[in-house]
Design an enzyme around this catalytic site. Sequence first.
Site, short mmCIF file in Angstrom:
data_model
loop_
_atom_site.label_atom_id
_atom_site.label_comp_id
_atom_site.label_asym_id
_atom_site.label_seq_id
_atom_site.Cartn_x
_atom_site.Cartn_y
_atom_site.Cartn_z
N LYS A 21 -26.61 82.31 17.23
CA LYS A 21 -27.05 81.10 17.92
C LYS A 21 -28.50 81.32 18.36
CE LYS A 21 -23.19 78.73 17.83
NZ LYS A 21 -22.48 78.36 19.05
N TRP A 31 -32.94 94.55 15.84
CA TRP A 31 -32.57 94.42 14.43
C TRP A 31 -33.63 93.65 13.65
CZ3 TRP A 31 -28.76 97.09 12.27
CH2 TRP A 31 -27.73 97.60 13.08
N ASN A 47 -29.55 76.20 14.22
CA ASN A 47 -29.79 74.78 14.47
C ASN A 47 -31.21 74.55 14.97
OD1 ASN A 47 -27.27 73.51 13.82
ND2 ASN A 47 -26.39 74.48 15.65
N ALA A 73 -16.64 74.69 11.17
CA ALA A 73 -15.68 75.78 11.34
C ALA A 73 -15.24 75.86 12.80
CB ALA A 73 -16.29 77.10 10.90
N LYS A 124 -30.53 66.61 10.50
CA LYS A 124 -29.51 67.48 11.10
C LYS A 124 -29.67 67.53 12.61
CE LYS A 124 -26.24 70.52 11.56
NZ LYS A 124 -26.35 71.93 11.11
N ASN A 128 -27.09 66.91 15.69
CA ASN A 128 -26.88 67.88 16.76
C ASN A 128 -27.08 67.28 18.15
OD1 ASN A 128 -28.29 70.70 14.94
ND2 ASN A 128 -26.17 70.03 15.11
N SER A 193 -19.55 73.14 17.44
CA SER A 193 -19.64 74.52 17.93
C SER A 193 -20.03 74.57 19.41
CB SER A 193 -20.64 75.32 17.10
OG SER A 193 -21.94 74.74 17.19
N LEU A 204 -24.74 78.22 26.13
CA LEU A 204 -24.82 77.07 25.22
C LEU A 204 -26.15 76.99 24.48
CD1 LEU A 204 -23.28 74.39 27.63
CD2 LEU A 204 -22.10 75.84 25.95
N GLU A 205 -26.07 76.48 23.25
CA GLU A 205 -27.25 76.32 22.41
C GLU A 205 -27.86 74.92 22.62
OE1 GLU A 205 -28.10 77.55 17.79
OE2 GLU A 205 -26.64 75.97 18.15
#
Length: 244
Positions: A21, A31, A47, A73, A124, A128, A193, A204-205
């Site tokens: 996210k 990473w 997103n 999903a 998109k 969202n 999601s 939360l995103e």
Amino acid sequence: MVTRPADLGDASVDWLLVATKAQQTADAAPWLRAFAARGASVAVAQNGVEQEAVVRPYVGEAAVLPVIVDCPAERLGPGRAKLRARIDLTVRADALGHRFQALFADAEATVACSEDFLTAAWTKLCVNAVGGIAALAASPWSVLARPDIAALALGLVEEAIAVGRAAGARLEPGLAQAILRRLTGSAPNARSSIVQDVLARRPLEYDARNGAVVRAGLRHGVPTPLNSLVTTLLAALSASFEGG
């Protein structure tokens, strides 16, 4: 299995796929830096419309490819998820995008290369934006059957469309109504999601969604009062899950 960046060794790396996210990106910084130092191109499957800006502080001069993800999903538990439909990814139709597409030649996921990625990304994001309302209601998409909620959702999308057009996206007339029809026609218990995160009390995103609309609106002089309100409320809700 490599579980620490320090264990990567000196091997070169072709690709890094970032699928966290957006708000988790900073946590993955060790990473990101390690893979970028090994020559990886960075595909950001998150997103929003700010994917490159989100990862750039951690990957230096590495090539960055934003990826639009359509992956309906439901998380069932650690390492387990239920996929409700196929996975569709969209990238730019440039050399990097086509190279990424080739990685999925024999995969179940499909990758499309868009000649107008900006429009695809804003389309998109318009979808969202509606998720913010469902998150505040902690409800599946069926909440849009309420006329008052549908009217509020329509206002959020119309703001996002106005901002997207100001940013250069070619968003067609009738897009807001089409998005509402699509979401209203979802399975009655289908949850986005961000709603799943609300129910699980996870951070939360919201910032990459409604927050991105607000920031772009400020840059282009387009008012976004509804998205600003939803962003503020989601920020408070997210902070409560973190003990803030």
